[in-house]
Motif scaffolding. Structure first.
Motif, PDB file in Angstrom:
ATOM      1  N   ARG A 188       0.831  -1.210   0.000  1.00 16.19           N
ATOM      2  CA  ARG A 188       0.000   0.000   0.000  1.00 16.19           C
ATOM      3  C   ARG A 188       0.864   1.257   0.000  1.00 16.19           C
ATOM      4  O   ARG A 188       0.494   2.281  -0.597  1.00 16.19           O
ATOM      5  N   ALA A 189       2.006   1.198   0.668  1.00 20.21           N
ATOM      6  CA  ALA A 189       2.897   2.364   0.697  1.00 20.21           C
ATOM      7  C   ALA A 189       3.416   2.711  -0.682  1.00 20.21           C
ATOM      8  O   ALA A 189       3.743   3.875  -0.958  1.00 20.21           O
ATOM      9  N   GLY A 190       3.486   1.707  -1.590  1.00 19.37           N
ATOM     10  CA  GLY A 190       3.971   1.965  -2.929  1.00 19.37           C
ATOM     11  C   GLY A 190       3.049   2.818  -3.766  1.00 19.37           C
ATOM     12  O   GLY A 190       3.450   3.309  -4.829  1.00 19.37           O
ATOM     13  N   LEU A 191       1.797   3.015  -3.325  1.00 18.26           N
ATOM     14  CA  LEU A 191       0.849   3.846  -4.073  1.00 18.26           C
ATOM     15  C   LEU A 191       0.981   5.331  -3.741  1.00 18.26           C
ATOM     16  O   LEU A 191       0.436   6.169  -4.461  1.00 18.26           O
ATOM     17  N   ALA A 192       1.656   5.653  -2.680  1.00 21.38           N
ATOM     18  CA  ALA A 192       1.743   7.036  -2.226  1.00 21.38           C
ATOM     19  C   ALA A 192       3.126   7.606  -2.511  1.00 21.38           C
ATOM     20  O   ALA A 192       4.091   6.870  -2.666  1.00 21.38           O
ATOM     21  N   PRO A 193       3.220   8.934  -2.573  1.00 19.59           N
ATOM     22  CA  PRO A 193       4.542   9.547  -2.722  1.00 19.59           C
ATOM     23  C   PRO A 193       5.430   9.211  -1.535  1.00 19.59           C
ATOM     24  O   PRO A 193       4.961   8.977  -0.427  1.00 19.59           O
ATOM     25  N   ASN A 194       6.724   9.216  -1.799  1.00 18.22           N
ATOM     26  CA  ASN A 194       7.709   8.922  -0.770  1.00 18.22           C
ATOM     27  C   ASN A 194       8.510  10.186  -0.493  1.00 18.22           C
ATOM     28  O   ASN A 194       9.053  10.792  -1.419  1.00 18.22           O
ATOM     29  N   VAL A 195       8.555  10.570   0.768  1.00 13.94           N
ATOM     30  CA  VAL A 195       9.252  11.795   1.155  1.00 13.94           C
ATOM     31  C   VAL A 195      10.300  11.433   2.199  1.00 13.94           C
ATOM     32  O   VAL A 195      10.001  10.753   3.183  1.00 13.94           O
TER      33      VAL A 195
ATOM     34  N   LEU B 128       0.975   4.315 -13.999  1.00 13.96           N
ATOM     35  CA  LEU B 128      -0.015   4.472 -15.062  1.00 13.96           C
ATOM     36  C   LEU B 128      -0.654   3.157 -15.467  1.00 13.96           C
ATOM     37  O   LEU B 128      -1.805   3.123 -15.908  1.00 13.96           O
ATOM     38  N   TRP B 129       0.054   2.059 -15.323  1.00 14.04           N
ATOM     39  CA  TRP B 129      -0.455   0.768 -15.794  1.00 14.04           C
ATOM     40  C   TRP B 129      -0.935  -0.113 -14.644  1.00 14.04           C
ATOM     41  O   TRP B 129      -1.257  -1.283 -14.854  1.00 14.04           O
ATOM     42  N   GLY B 130      -0.985   0.440 -13.437  1.00 13.73           N
ATOM     43  CA  GLY B 130      -1.571  -0.286 -12.315  1.00 13.73           C
ATOM     44  C   GLY B 130      -0.677  -1.337 -11.693  1.00 13.73           C
ATOM     45  O   GLY B 130      -1.158  -2.198 -10.946  1.00 13.73           O
TER      46      GLY B 130
ATOM     47  N   ASN C  48       1.612  -1.149  -9.310  1.00 15.62           N
ATOM     48  CA  ASN C  48       1.627  -1.074  -7.848  1.00 15.62           C
ATOM     49  C   ASN C  48       0.277  -1.464  -7.256  1.00 15.62           C
ATOM     50  O   ASN C  48       0.212  -2.078  -6.184  1.00 15.62           O
ATOM     51  N   ARG C  49      -0.791  -1.096  -7.946  1.00 17.74           N
ATOM     52  CA  ARG C  49      -2.122  -1.498  -7.464  1.00 17.74           C
ATOM     53  C   ARG C  49      -2.291  -3.018  -7.538  1.00 17.74           C
ATOM     54  O   ARG C  49      -2.876  -3.628  -6.645  1.00 17.74           O
ATOM     55  N   ASP C  50      -1.784  -3.611  -8.618  1.00 18.15           N
ATOM     56  CA  ASP C  50      -1.841  -5.080  -8.726  1.00 18.15           C
ATOM     57  C   ASP C  50      -1.031  -5.734  -7.609  1.00 18.15           C
ATOM     58  O   ASP C  50      -1.430  -6.760  -7.056  1.00 18.15           O
ATOM     59  N   ARG C  51       0.122  -5.130  -7.284  1.00 20.91           N
ATOM     60  CA  ARG C  51       0.946  -5.668  -6.209  1.00 20.91           C
ATOM     61  C   ARG C  51       0.200  -5.597  -4.871  1.00 20.91           C
ATOM     62  O   ARG C  51       0.277  -6.516  -4.055  1.00 20.91           O
ATOM     63  N   LEU C  52      -0.542  -4.510  -4.663  1.00 24.40           N
ATOM     64  CA  LEU C  52      -1.336  -4.386  -3.444  1.00 24.40           C
ATOM     65  C   LEU C  52      -2.442  -5.431  -3.412  1.00 24.40           C
ATOM     66  O   LEU C  52      -2.657  -6.096  -2.390  1.00 24.40           O
ATOM     67  N   HIS C  53      -3.148  -5.593  -4.530  1.00 25.72           N
ATOM     68  CA  HIS C  53      -4.225  -6.590  -4.576  1.00 25.72           C
ATOM     69  C   HIS C  53      -3.670  -7.996  -4.342  1.00 25.72           C
ATOM     70  O   HIS C  53      -4.313  -8.828  -3.698  1.00 25.72           O
ATOM     71  N   GLN C  54      -2.475  -8.255  -4.880  1.00 26.63           N
ATOM     72  CA  GLN C  54      -1.856  -9.554  -4.657  1.00 26.63           C
ATOM     73  C   GLN C  54      -1.548  -9.762  -3.178  1.00 26.63           C
ATOM     74  O   GLN C  54      -1.783 -10.849  -2.625  1.00 26.63           O
TER      75      GLN C  54
ATOM     76  N   GLN D  87      -3.218 -11.502  -9.990  1.00 26.41           N
ATOM     77  CA  GLN D  87      -2.648 -10.167  -9.778  1.00 26.41           C
ATOM     78  C   GLN D  87      -1.161 -10.157 -10.130  1.00 26.41           C
ATOM     79  O   GLN D  87      -0.645  -9.168 -10.665  1.00 26.41           O
ATOM     80  N   ASN D  88      -0.477 -11.266  -9.844  1.00 26.16           N
ATOM     81  CA  ASN D  88       0.933 -11.365 -10.215  1.00 26.16           C
ATOM     82  C   ASN D  88       1.117 -11.335 -11.732  1.00 26.16           C
ATOM     83  O   ASN D  88       2.074 -10.741 -12.245  1.00 26.16           O
ATOM     84  N   VAL D  89       0.206 -11.979 -12.446  1.00 23.36           N
ATOM     85  CA  VAL D  89       0.252 -11.952 -13.908  1.00 23.36           C
ATOM     86  C   VAL D  89       0.064 -10.525 -14.417  1.00 23.36           C
ATOM     87  O   VAL D  89       0.802 -10.047 -15.288  1.00 23.36           O
ATOM     88  N   LYS D  90      -0.923  -9.829 -13.878  1.00 21.92           N
ATOM     89  CA  LYS D  90      -1.185  -8.460 -14.305  1.00 21.92           C
ATOM     90  C   LYS D  90      -0.002  -7.547 -13.993  1.00 21.92           C
ATOM     91  O   LYS D  90       0.351  -6.666 -14.795  1.00 21.92           O
ATOM     92  N   GLU D  91       0.612  -7.756 -12.841  1.00 22.22           N
ATOM     93  CA  GLU D  91       1.790  -6.960 -12.493  1.00 22.22           C
ATOM     94  C   GLU D  91       2.935  -7.241 -13.467  1.00 22.22           C
ATOM     95  O   GLU D  91       3.635  -6.301 -13.908  1.00 22.22           O
ATOM     96  N   ALA D  92       3.136  -8.511 -13.818  1.00 20.32           N
ATOM     97  CA  ALA D  92       4.209  -8.863 -14.757  1.00 20.32           C
ATOM     98  C   ALA D  92       3.949  -8.263 -16.129  1.00 20.32           C
ATOM     99  O   ALA D  92       4.883  -7.843 -16.826  1.00 20.32           O
ATOM    100  N   LYS D  93       2.689  -8.199 -16.546  1.00 21.84           N
ATOM    101  CA  LYS D  93       2.367  -7.574 -17.829  1.00 21.84           C
ATOM    102  C   LYS D  93       2.663  -6.080 -17.799  1.00 21.84           C
ATOM    103  O   LYS D  93       3.129  -5.501 -18.796  1.00 21.84           O
ATOM    104  N   ALA D  94       2.389  -5.433 -16.660  1.00 18.38           N
ATOM    105  CA  ALA D  94       2.641  -3.997 -16.558  1.00 18.38           C
ATOM    106  C   ALA D  94       4.123  -3.668 -16.668  1.00 18.38           C
ATOM    107  O   ALA D  94       4.485  -2.543 -17.030  1.00 18.38           O
ATOM    108  N   GLU D  95       4.983  -4.651 -16.372  1.00 21.79           N
ATOM    109  CA  GLU D  95       6.415  -4.417 -16.480  1.00 21.79           C
ATOM    110  C   GLU D  95       6.851  -4.150 -17.915  1.00 21.79           C
ATOM    111  O   GLU D  95       7.922  -3.594 -18.151  1.00 21.79           O
ATOM    112  N   PHE D  96       6.037  -4.553 -18.902  1.00 23.63           N
ATOM    113  CA  PHE D  96       6.384  -4.337 -20.301  1.00 23.63           C
ATOM    114  C   PHE D  96       6.163  -2.890 -20.741  1.00 23.63           C
ATOM    115  O   PHE D  96       6.601  -2.512 -21.815  1.00 23.63           O
ATOM    116  N   PHE D  97       5.453  -2.105 -19.936  1.00 20.64           N
ATOM    117  CA  PHE D  97       5.123  -0.739 -20.311  1.00 20.64           C
ATOM    118  C   PHE D  97       6.020   0.244 -19.565  1.00 20.64           C
ATOM    119  O   PHE D  97       6.629  -0.092 -18.550  1.00 20.64           O
ATOM    120  N   PRO D  98       6.105   1.475 -20.051  1.00 17.31           N
ATOM    121  CA  PRO D  98       7.028   2.434 -19.431  1.00 17.31           C
ATOM    122  C   PRO D  98       6.594   2.858 -18.037  1.00 17.31           C
ATOM    123  O   PRO D  98       5.404   3.012 -17.759  1.00 17.31           O
TER     124      PRO D  98
END
Length: 506
Positions: free
Chosen positions: A105-112, A153-155, A157-163, A313-324
């Protein structure tokens, strides 16, 4: 209204999406040809109408142990669930899963972050720093405040959270499975202790019977009706029965030690357990719609379901790795030599650095990773389907065995009644000198065997009843615990995502 972004009746598009699309198309890395056709099978896929008919029964309650009428049993189960190491292990796995959810969940927010550094250094005359700094010792103070944000943009981090959320549900369900398994093990071992005591009673009674036969034999030897052979035979039979009693004494102590281990206590705890006084329990009646409702009643099925969801969710996260990836980074702070100008505006430093990462050539690493994720998905879909098959078979098997045992008990009790009468008649005839000792001993052996069969069947039936309670979920209800494995009407595939958790489940 005048819109500065509108020209010739069209709204001008921001250059960002177009740039990202162009970069995506330019990339050489893609996941074309990688997929899976594996499917989660719904409960209706398997025929159960004849084996598991609707009988308007109820599902086991959480306090199912109360039905056997022995207050010590639920107390022992509560003690085991409180102190057993297996439960502590399950709870530790839940804690770890919760921590992973927090990290995702922390990966969805800015890091300061902030930092301060003091550096004492002698600068050479032959570098970028001219005199008066070159050739002297200087102290550099640096205080920075940094912020970074992955736009996701491709979700990914959200997929990682859902996983991570799905894995937490797996841990929750597995903890429930550990509780149910432990409770059923305590009840089954406790019932085994009751069986040993019942067999012990039979052998104790048999000792008295064999001693009575020995006394009759002594009188018959005195009267000249029997010989010393019959006397020694009677003594040998009595000694053998004493041996059986001693054997059961040892088995009872060993079973007490087993119970103590299940309670998470030392062996002395088992010696303080009172003799069981279990009843027959409730009648066996299956609930309606059992196959479909079993999906949320068996924690192993629930755990298998959420494992498949985590794989998706792991599959979706792996697919997102192909995008910028697009990351925004900003740094602001103060940097100065010495303390005199450190806190002045002239010492301020500001940096803003957006970055785009696009995989173009990776020697097949991302495709290999995606294939591995799909392999995990295929494996766990097969595991889910096998778990469902095993669960349905488990319930049907226990029901069939209980009903078979009920039919056997009717005949076994008839046999015991007949063998008891035959033994009583043989005893009268032996006292009267009308039959030989061997005929009486045969009648006694037959009566004892029939009594042992009845006891064994009665205790086995209760053990099967406990196994049926476990097979039907042991009182667990995933829908009430926000863990329900809601299988869609049609099989799930990677192109038809598994239903997301309902609101409030994360």
């Amino acid at each position: 209204m005048n819109d500065p972004l509108r020209k010739h009746g069209r709204r001008r598009l921001s250059p960002w999406p177009a740039s990202v699309a162009a970069l995506s198309l330019a990339g050489c890395v893609n996941y074309m040809g990688i997929g899976s056709d594996k499917q989660i099978a719904p409960a209706s896929h398997y025929e159960t109408g004849a084996s598991l008919p609707a009988e308007h029964g109820a599902w086991p309650a959480m306090d199912w142990a109360m039905q056997f009428g022995d207050p010590q049993l639920p107390q022992l189960i509560d003690e085991a669930l409180k102190d057993a190491p297996t439960i502590e292990q399950a709870l530790s796995r839940i804690d770890k899963a919760v921590s992973l959810v927090g990290g995702a969940r922390a990966g969805l927010a800015p890091n300061v972050t902030s930092s301060y550094q003091w550096n004492r250094q002698r600068f050479t005359l032959n570098t970028l720093y001219p005199p008066p700094y070159g050739g002297t010792w200087q102290s550099e103070n640096t205080a920075l405040l940094s912020a970074s944000w992955d736009l996701d943009l491709w979700g990914k981090n959200r997929d990682r959270l859902h996983q991570a959320v799905s894995q937490q549900k797996v841990a929750d369900a597995e903890a429930q499975l550990a509780r149910i398994t432990l409770a059923a093990s305590v009840a089954s071992t406790y019932n085994d202790l009751a069986r040993l005591y019942a067999l012990h009673d039979l052998q104790d009674s048999e000792v008295q019977n064999r001693q009575d036969i020995g006394r009759i034999t002594d009188r018959r030897v005195t009267a000249g009706l029997d010989t010393d052979v019959e006397r020694q035979t009677a003594e040998g039979e009595t000694a053998t029965t004493h041996t059986n009693v001693k054997s059961l004494d040892g088995q009872i102590i060993a079973t007490r030690y087993q119970l103590a281990a299940l309670l998470g206590a030392g062996p002395d705890r088992g010696l303080s357990i009172a003799r069981p006084s279990l009843g027959t329990g409730e009648p066996i009646m299956l609930p309606d719609n059992l196959p479909a409702d079993l999906l949320s009643r068996r924690p192993d099925i629930v755990a298998a379901y959420w494992q498949v969801d985590a794989d998706m969710q792991n599959v979706k996260e792996a697919k997102a790795e192909f995008f910028p990836d697009i990351n925004l980074t900003a740094v602001a702070g103060l940097d100065a030599f010495g303390w005199g100008q450190f806190l002045t505006a002239q010492s301020s430093a500001i940096q803003f650095a957006p970055a785009i990462h696009l995989p173009i050539f990776d020697a097949g690493a991302l495709r290999a990773q995606l294939k591995g994720r799909y392999a995990d998905f295929d494996y766990d879909v097969a595991s889910y389907n096998q778990t469902l098959v095993n669960a349905l078979s488990d319930v049907a098997t226990q029901v069939a065995q209980i009903r078979s045992t009920d039919a056997q008990l009717v005949e076994a009790r008839r046999a015991l009644s007949a063998q008891t009468k035959a033994w009583q008649l043989a005893l009268v005839r032996y006292r009267a000198g009308l039959i030989a000792q061997l005929q009486l001993l045969d009648a006694d052996d037959n009566r004892l065997a029939a009594a042992t069969t009845v006891v064994t069947l009665e205790m086995s039936r209760r053990s099967m009843q406990i196994a049926l309670i476990r097979a039907m979920g042991g009182g667990f209800d995933g829908s009430g615990a926000a863990l329900a494995a809601t299988t869609p009407a049609t099989p799930t595939t990677p192109t038809t995502p598994i239903p997301a958790p309902r609101p409030g489940q994360e």
